[in-house]
Design a protein around this motif. Structure first.
Motif, PDB file in Angstrom:
ATOM      1  N   GLU A  62     -42.832 -38.129 -10.004  1.00  0.00           N
ATOM      2  CA  GLU A  62     -42.854 -37.329 -11.230  1.00  0.00           C
ATOM      3  C   GLU A  62     -41.976 -37.956 -12.317  1.00  0.00           C
ATOM      4  N   MET A  63     -40.788 -38.435 -11.952  1.00  0.00           N
ATOM      5  CA  MET A  63     -39.890 -39.038 -12.941  1.00  0.00           C
ATOM      6  C   MET A  63     -40.504 -40.299 -13.537  1.00  0.00           C
ATOM      7  N   LEU A  64     -41.051 -41.146 -12.680  1.00  0.00           N
ATOM      8  CA  LEU A  64     -41.641 -42.392 -13.157  1.00  0.00           C
ATOM      9  C   LEU A  64     -42.878 -42.135 -14.019  1.00  0.00           C
ATOM     10  N   GLU A  65     -43.702 -41.187 -13.589  1.00  0.00           N
ATOM     11  CA  GLU A  65     -44.894 -40.862 -14.382  1.00  0.00           C
ATOM     12  C   GLU A  65     -44.507 -40.289 -15.737  1.00  0.00           C
ATOM     13  N   HIS A 231     -26.558 -23.375  -7.749  1.00  0.00           N
ATOM     14  CA  HIS A 231     -26.240 -22.198  -8.556  1.00  0.00           C
ATOM     15  C   HIS A 231     -27.014 -20.974  -8.108  1.00  0.00           C
ATOM     16  N   GLN A 232     -28.332 -21.037  -8.189  1.00  0.00           N
ATOM     17  CA  GLN A 232     -29.123 -19.833  -7.951  1.00  0.00           C
ATOM     18  C   GLN A 232     -30.444 -20.195  -7.294  1.00  0.00           C
ATOM     19  N   GLN A 233     -30.824 -19.440  -6.264  1.00  0.00           N
ATOM     20  CA  GLN A 233     -32.120 -19.592  -5.617  1.00  0.00           C
ATOM     21  C   GLN A 233     -32.952 -18.347  -5.926  1.00  0.00           C
ATOM     22  N   GLU A 234     -34.120 -18.559  -6.517  1.00  0.00           N
ATOM     23  CA  GLU A 234     -35.041 -17.464  -6.783  1.00  0.00           C
ATOM     24  C   GLU A 234     -36.310 -17.681  -5.976  1.00  0.00           C
ATOM     25  N   MET A 235     -37.260 -16.773  -6.130  1.00  0.00           N
ATOM     26  CA  MET A 235     -38.492 -16.841  -5.338  1.00  0.00           C
ATOM     27  C   MET A 235     -39.250 -18.147  -5.595  1.00  0.00           C
ATOM     28  N   THR A 236     -39.282 -18.609  -6.829  1.00  0.00           N
ATOM     29  CA  THR A 236     -40.125 -19.751  -7.180  1.00  0.00           C
ATOM     30  C   THR A 236     -39.351 -20.969  -7.666  1.00  0.00           C
ATOM     31  N   SER A 237     -38.039 -20.911  -7.719  1.00  0.00           N
ATOM     32  CA  SER A 237     -37.272 -22.083  -8.170  1.00  0.00           C
ATOM     33  C   SER A 237     -35.802 -21.895  -7.802  1.00  0.00           C
ATOM     34  N   GLN A 238     -35.034 -22.974  -7.996  1.00  0.00           N
ATOM     35  CA  GLN A 238     -33.586 -22.920  -7.795  1.00  0.00           C
ATOM     36  C   GLN A 238     -32.935 -23.832  -8.823  1.00  0.00           C
ATOM     37  N   LEU A 254     -35.258 -26.724 -10.082  1.00  0.00           N
ATOM     38  CA  LEU A 254     -36.072 -27.391  -9.058  1.00  0.00           C
ATOM     39  C   LEU A 254     -37.107 -26.414  -8.519  1.00  0.00           C
ATOM     40  N   LYS A 255     -38.365 -26.828  -8.558  1.00  0.00           N
ATOM     41  CA  LYS A 255     -39.436 -25.948  -8.092  1.00  0.00           C
ATOM     42  C   LYS A 255     -39.394 -25.760  -6.581  1.00  0.00           C
ATOM     43  N   MET A 256     -39.077 -26.818  -5.838  1.00  0.00           N
ATOM     44  CA  MET A 256     -39.072 -26.736  -4.379  1.00  0.00           C
ATOM     45  C   MET A 256     -37.847 -25.959  -3.898  1.00  0.00           C
ATOM     46  N   ALA A 257     -38.044 -25.140  -2.873  1.00  0.00           N
ATOM     47  CA  ALA A 257     -36.984 -24.248  -2.393  1.00  0.00           C
ATOM     48  C   ALA A 257     -36.161 -24.903  -1.291  1.00  0.00           C
ATOM     49  N   GLY A 258     -34.890 -24.497  -1.201  1.00  0.00           N
ATOM     50  CA  GLY A 258     -34.042 -24.926  -0.096  1.00  0.00           C
ATOM     51  C   GLY A 258     -32.967 -25.909  -0.503  1.00  0.00           C
ATOM     52  N   ALA A 259     -31.795 -25.795   0.134  1.00  0.00           N
ATOM     53  CA  ALA A 259     -30.684 -26.714  -0.151  1.00  0.00           C
ATOM     54  C   ALA A 259     -31.082 -28.147   0.158  1.00  0.00           C
ATOM     55  N   HIS A 260     -31.901 -28.351   1.196  1.00  0.00           N
ATOM     56  CA  HIS A 260     -32.317 -29.710   1.545  1.00  0.00           C
ATOM     57  C   HIS A 260     -33.144 -30.339   0.430  1.00  0.00           C
ATOM     58  N   GLN A 261     -33.857 -29.514  -0.353  1.00  0.00           N
ATOM     59  CA  GLN A 261     -34.644 -30.080  -1.451  1.00  0.00           C
ATOM     60  C   GLN A 261     -33.758 -30.483  -2.621  1.00  0.00           C
ATOM     61  N   MET A 262     -32.634 -29.796  -2.799  1.00  0.00           N
ATOM     62  CA  MET A 262     -31.671 -30.267  -3.801  1.00  0.00           C
ATOM     63  C   MET A 262     -31.106 -31.623  -3.385  1.00  0.00           C
ATOM     64  N   ALA A 263     -30.839 -31.779  -2.091  1.00  0.00           N
ATOM     65  CA  ALA A 263     -30.354 -33.068  -1.592  1.00  0.00           C
ATOM     66  C   ALA A 263     -31.394 -34.160  -1.832  1.00  0.00           C
ATOM     67  N   ASN A 264     -32.666 -33.871  -1.500  1.00  0.00           N
ATOM     68  CA  ASN A 264     -33.733 -34.855  -1.716  1.00  0.00           C
ATOM     69  C   ASN A 264     -33.849 -35.229  -3.192  1.00  0.00           C
ATOM     70  N   LEU A 292     -38.324 -32.385 -11.870  1.00  0.00           N
ATOM     71  CA  LEU A 292     -37.872 -31.406 -10.885  1.00  0.00           C
ATOM     72  C   LEU A 292     -38.604 -30.080 -11.037  1.00  0.00           C
ATOM     73  N   GLN A 293     -38.999 -29.754 -12.245  1.00  0.00           N
ATOM     74  CA  GLN A 293     -39.717 -28.497 -12.470  1.00  0.00           C
ATOM     75  C   GLN A 293     -41.153 -28.545 -11.968  1.00  0.00           C
TER      76      GLN A 293
END
Length: 430
Positions: A62-65, A231-238, A254-264, A292-293
């Protein structure tokens, strides 16, 4: 020669690595030489790790595109068709191109190796290199299939390498300790090529840092050289902040959920910053934010209607991340797990983790030769409310139908299982 995509894919799916006893990578390099070494024309980013490769690839893409680049991505496994494994700007390789490149390989194998083909993954890797080279992609994001050191993709010298996480998996091939698995994954580190690392296990990280030092490769480690602050995790983003010695970005969504996705995501941002510093890419904060969105990865905490979650948590590390995400996104709702997996994984630990948080446990199996029987999986569970059925459609229907409306049906395990359920759910919801 192959004339239809079905005949072609039926054939390559029949190829098994265990049938071939050649020295690893020797045949890959020989066949690539016959093809004119297409891999040497590519600017690549190489990714290894037990979990998180696909999600990291999608953020990078996504970043490169967003910066206007033409981006090839090689990922595995596929969910519906093998063409998914090689895409350019999200579009899959066509059947015609797949056949063309496969027939190039077939002619070499017949002429030089008496028709003795390499493994399935080696063949699709050979197809991918031809495809990306002929299409002249600006960058190729290449995931390893298994391990790293002896992986079919490890014939490239990338601009940057990424090692996401280390867990005990494929122990018959990679070793039975974190150090041994880390040594195999660290095989993608090349002389003088920077490596970005998300590994937390100290034993594994020590091995990776040692290999990087020996190969004079800059080694940037999550939690040491760059950090994320949630900061904040919601149903559809964090949302989170990213920090490194040279870059600080606040309030990333970040659209993807979970602390591991923030790491990725942080691994992808760090790799892109390295490429930017080296003059390989343009990079703006806006591109990072937009990426990220939009980045998402099918079958990874994918949410369907009626409170159904699909997640290919295929090892205990993935299961722990899944549970953490469930407890963040749906902290007060009961979880009904449905699990099916292949026989080469650490099921006992994964099932034990699920047992501790589940309201019910259901086990099933898929029609693959190396599928773990549902009954054997169920025996590993100590949950008081457990069941099994060899027909996965029967048990999925039953759990979804019988649960309370806001209870969460969590369908997890092998990505091959997730692929079948995902397709079935999409058809059921039409």
């Amino acid at each position: 020669m192959f004339t239809t995509i079905k005949a072609c894919t039926d054939f390559i799916f029949s190829l098994k690595a265990v049938d071939h006893k050649r020295e690893p990578l020797v045949m890959m390099r020989e066949v690539l030489a016959h093809l004119g070494n297409p891999q040497d024309t590519l600017r690549t980013i190489h990714l290894a790790g037990s979990n998180g490769k696909g999600s990291t690839v999608n953020v990078l893409r996504e970043m490169l595109e967003n910066e206007g680049y033409r981006v090839g991505a090689f990922t595995s496994p596929h969910l519906s068709r093998v063409n998914e494994r090689m895409t350019i700007n999200g579009g899959q390789i066509s059947d015609e191109q797949f056949l063309q490149y496969m027939n190039n390989i077939a002619s070499i194998i017949e002429a030089h190796y008496a028709g003795d083909y390499p493994s399935f993954f080696e063949v699709v890797t050979l197809i991918m290199f031809q495809y990306f080279a002929e299409e002249q992609v600006d960058f190729a994001l290449i995931e390893t299939g298994l391990g790293g050191r002896l992986d079919a993709t490890n014939v490239i010298t990338p601009l940057v390498s990424i090692i996401t996480t280390i867990s005990l998996e494929h122990t018959a091939f990679l070793g039975d300790t974190f150090a041994k698995v880390a040594f195999e994954k660290a095989g993608i580190i090349k002389e003088g090529v920077p490596v970005v690392v998300g590994v937390k296990n100290e034993e594994a990280l020590a091995v990776i840092q040692k290999v990087a030092k020996e190969r004079h490769a800059q080694c940037l480690v999550l939690g040491q050289d760059f950090t994320v602050v949630a900061h904040q995790q919601e149903m559809t983003s964090q949302s989170f902040d990213y920090r490194s010695a040279k870059v600080a970005i606040n309030g990333l969504q970040l659209k993807m959920a979970g602390a591991h996705q923030m790491a990725n995501a942080s691994l992808a941002i760090t790799a892109m910053n390295i490429l930017h510093e080296q003059g390989h890419v343009a990079l703006s904060e806006q591109s990072i934010r937009q990426a990220l969105q939009h980045a998402q990865w099918a079958g990874r905490f994918e949410q369907f209607a009626n409170y159904i979650v699909l997640d290919g948590a295929h090892n205990s590390e993935g299961t722990a991340a899944l549970i953490q995400t469930l407890q963040t996104v749906y902290p007060n709702q009961p979880y009904h797990f449905i699990y099916a997996a292949l026989s080469d994984k650490d099921h006992a630990n994964s099932i034990a983790l699920m047992d501790t948080v589940a309201t019910s446990m259901s086990f099933t199996q898929i029609a693959l030769p190396n599928a773990m029987p549902a009954e054997q999986l169920a025996k590993l569970s100590t949950h008081k409310d457990k069941q099994y059925d060899t027909n996965w459609q029967t048990i999925v229907r039953e759990v979804i139908h019988n649960k309370e409306r806001q209870d969460i049906a969590v369908i997890t395990g092998s990505l091959y299982f997730i692929a079948e359920v995902r397709q079935w759910l999409q058809e059921e919801m039409r």
